[in-house]
Enzyme design. Structure first.
Site, PDB file in Angstrom:
ATOM      1  N   GLU A  50      -6.775  -7.882  -0.295  1.00 10.63           N
ATOM      2  CA  GLU A  50      -7.270  -7.638   1.042  1.00 10.63           C
ATOM      3  C   GLU A  50      -8.646  -7.590   1.036  1.00 10.63           C
ATOM      4  O   GLU A  50      -9.074  -6.484   0.974  1.00 10.63           O
ATOM      5  CB  GLU A  50      -6.494  -6.603   1.750  1.00 10.63           C
ATOM      6  CG  GLU A  50      -5.067  -7.066   1.829  1.00 10.63           C
ATOM      7  CD  GLU A  50      -4.120  -5.848   2.704  1.00 10.63           C
ATOM      8  OE1 GLU A  50      -5.013  -5.312   3.408  1.00 10.63           O
ATOM      9  OE2 GLU A  50      -2.910  -5.949   2.654  1.00 10.63           O
TER      10      GLU A  50
ATOM     11  N   GLU B 133       0.822  -1.260   0.011  1.00  9.39           N
ATOM     12  CA  GLU B 133       0.038   0.009  -0.193  1.00  9.39           C
ATOM     13  C   GLU B 133       0.665   1.398   0.023  1.00  9.39           C
ATOM     14  O   GLU B 133       0.677   2.317   0.734  1.00  9.39           O
ATOM     15  CB  GLU B 133      -0.847  -0.064   1.257  1.00  9.39           C
ATOM     16  CG  GLU B 133      -1.975  -1.141   1.102  1.00  9.39           C
ATOM     17  CD  GLU B 133      -2.942  -0.916   2.264  1.00  9.39           C
ATOM     18  OE1 GLU B 133      -2.739  -0.702   3.556  1.00  9.39           O
ATOM     19  OE2 GLU B 133      -4.154  -1.445   2.129  1.00  9.39           O
TER      20      GLU B 133
END
Length: 650
Positions: free
Chosen positions: A267, A187
């Site tokens: 995710e 991320e």
């Protein structure tokens, strides 16, 4: 259509010159992207995976097989695995891959059970883990710019990757192993630096150490800015989102950066994490199952984890969370410092103790609509035992055992130094000085805002005065005489693991002052509590004549025997305030029942002895109950209410 059936083996992957038309079979073992048919190809055949995350660092090694087997029996084809750098390199150039840290043994177990692996070796992982997996010793250089092209940072990253990735390479799918893809960073688009040079450097290192065949990817949230800063040519871009999101819209974001190739949610949040002092979080099984079904209908590959965007902040989550033992829990920063609880149960499909939940069976039912489930029963919940109440007695005030906890003696400094300046990563440090004058009328002992990181327990002449807190109370009223000893025990509650603030220095970051005149001439004691306890202290030490009084930081000890079995259990702290628990030298983590929501700590049966006493050591920081005891239950308590229906027995 996302690659239906076994359409044309290996089409669009090799130029005709490289593949004679007669070659009917692709390379023996390959895992590749097919941009023509928008899918993965495993050994040439279309493939999509359903995976779940598990953090080996949050599960005791004796339980690894049980948890992985339950994941396999749920119908998962793969597991997603983070590697926390700071768990393996405690000091620069000092590596630990033994016991619970044997990542190679864990990976070999996944292969033995027939699971594929998606590996996320960082170097930054977030994961609500202390400092997002980055070692605290990086902050020994205070001006380092983490997660960037800063040469000091890159040098540390490169030495680590040169140790870790050679262990990974022989386990890649192309080399006969079971690792099908490897994530680079994590991320990165949510981090302020947006440094493409850093991502390019990592891409070069990963390619050099892992070879050109392995599929490398990134994961980011679905916002344009996140995908702009977190993706790089040469890395396949995947996204993350949770059950509340519009699936089609979210994958539309992935399509903006990857117009072709498989749809991947790296995710998918099956739950949520807990912070100290906030309500216990949960996500309904029905919502999770429906969201999963929507994605599988689209032909996407999914990893069950959790990522929801709240004002641009993402939380992570998994199939089996486990426990933040010792000092490993991280923290978030959203307007204020928010430390994560010891339990990383997260309302996951497999509970903290590894038990299948209603959510697991709901997910398994959805998976069964898309692919056959493994034959055989789901392994049952592990047996739990309520060992009952165990009386403890006070061993000593913390200030009376500084000789044991800080054998090298204190560091002298005119003004306070941070944990990093004295090379203390985790745990506790005592800061000691003397009152410079008589204080007959109450004076204000205070710290600048945000300079107590993260909690300071104040003693004057060994009497506990109260607690200073990072984003809470920063002043106390005190009286005393010139020369009186002032001690402040500083606790690190876990470094921030997400966002721009991951350079999270600990200790006293500013001067403590008395009615706004700064106090100086400090003695600073870095405490090696875990070292002492692992060497058998205080149980093996001669008894101390402990002063009475139950307020302030002190050690309490007790023992109990198991009735011939060592089953998992949960320990409750009736009337205790806040502290740390060790059993048989194993640090089970932080307890804080008055702040909640977590009321019990999980004790894996593997840390208990059979046939000899189990040694309990408690460091209570604020104040123990008058008759100190612990209560061992056969189920956990959150939110001050019991999970299940039976009321808690006090």
């Amino acid at each position: 259509g996302a690659c239906e059936g076994a359409a044309g083996l290996g089409e669009g992957l090799q130029p005709p010159s490289a593949a004679p038309l007669l070659q009917a079979s692709p390379p023996a073992r390959s895992f590749q992207l097919d941009y023509e048919e928008d899918c993965f190809r495993k050994d040439g055949a279309p493939f999509r995976y359903i995976s779940g995350s598990i953090h080996y660092a949050r599960v005791p090694r004796p339980a690894w097989r049980d948890r992985l087997l339950k994941m396999y029996m749920s119908g998962l084809s793969a597991v997603q695995v983070y590697v926390p750098w700071n768990y393996h390199e405690p000091l620069p150039g000092v590596y630990d891959f033994a016991g619970d840290r044997d990542v190679e043994a864990f990976l070999d177990l996944t292969a033995e059970l027939g699971l594929l692996v998606i590996l996320r070796p960082g170097p930054y992982i977030c994961a609500e883990w202390e400092m997002g997996g980055l070692p605290a010793w990086l902050l020994w250089k205070p001006d380092i710019i983490l997660r960037s092209s800063d040469p000091a940072y890159l040098a540390a990253v490169d030495s680590w990757l040169h140790v870790l990735l050679p262990k990974i390479k022989p386990r890649l799918y192309q080399h006969g192993g079971n690792i099908i893809s490897v994530q680079v960073e994590n991320e990165y688009g949510s981090y302020y630096a947006c440094d493409y040079g850093y991502l390019r450097h990592l891409l070069g290192s990963f390619r050099m150490l892992l070879g050109t065949e392995v599929l490398l990817f990134t994961t980011d949230g679905t916002r344009t800015q996140e995908l702009r800063c977190g993706t790089l040519q040469g890395l396949y871009a995947t996204i993350d989102f949770g059950p509340g999101s519009n699936v089609t819209e979210a994958f539309g974001a992935q399509r903006r950066v990857e117009p072709k190739g498989p749809l991947v949610n790296s995710e998918y949040y099956t739950g949520w994490l807990d912070y100290w002092g906030e309500a216990h979080a949960s996500t309904s099984s029905a919502r999770v199952a429906q969201g999963l079904e929507d994605m599988l209908q689209l032909g996407a590959s999914v990893n069950m984890q959790m990522l929801m965007g709240l004002s641009g902040v993402s939380y992570r989550y998994m199939f089996h969370g486990g426990t933040n033992f010792a000092y490993w829990s991280g923290a978030d920063f959203k307007d204020q410092y928010k430390p994560v609880t010891t339990s990383y149960d997260y309302d996951a499909p497999l509970s903290e103790a590894g038990d299948p939940t209603e959510k697991l069976f709901a997910i398994r039912t959805v998976i069964s609509k898309f692919q056959p489930l493994p034959v055989g029963p789901m392994p049952p919940a592990t047996p739990k035992y309520a060992y009952g109440r165990v009386a403890l007695r006070k061993y000593a005030d913390l200030l009376d055992v500084l000789d044991v906890l800080c054998p090298s003696g204190p560091i002298q400094s005119q003004f306070p130094l941070t944990f990093e300046a004295i090379k203390q990563a985790h745990g506790f440090v005592v800061y000691r000085t003397r009152l410079p004058r008589d204080v007959l009328d109450p004076a204000t002992l205070g710290a600048p805002p945000h300079s107590v990181c993260d909690r300071g327990y104040v003693m004057l002449q060994r009497e506990y005065q109260g607690t200073l807190e990072r984003d809470g109370q920063t002043t106390l009223r005190v009286t005393g005489r010139a020369g009186d000893t002032l001690d402040v025990l500083l606790e690190n509650m876990g470094r921030i693991s997400f966002g721009a603030n991951i350079s999270d220095f600990k200790g006293l970051l500013g001067n403590l002052s008395l009615d706004s005149s700064p106090l100086s001439n400090w003695l600073i004691y870095p405490l090696a509590i875990d070292t002492a306890i692992q060497q058998g202290w205080p149980h093996a030490a001669p008894p101390k004549s402990s002063r009475g009084g139950i307020a302030g930081p002190a050690f309490y000890t007790g023992t109990f025997e198991t009735p011939g079995i060592a089953w998992d259990t949960f320990v409750k702290f009736p009337g205790w305030s806040k502290g740390q628990l060790w059993i048989n030298g194993f640090n089970l983590g932080r307890y804080w029942p008055c702040r909640g929501p977590q009321q019990t700590l999980f004790v894996p049966g593997s840390v208990l002895h059979v046939g000899r006493p189990n040694n309990i050591t408690v460091l209570e920081l604020e104040g123990a109950p008058p008759a100190p005891l612990l209560l061992f239950l056969d189920r956990p308590l959150f939110n001050r209410t019991l999970i299940g229906s039976i009321a808690a027995t006090e």
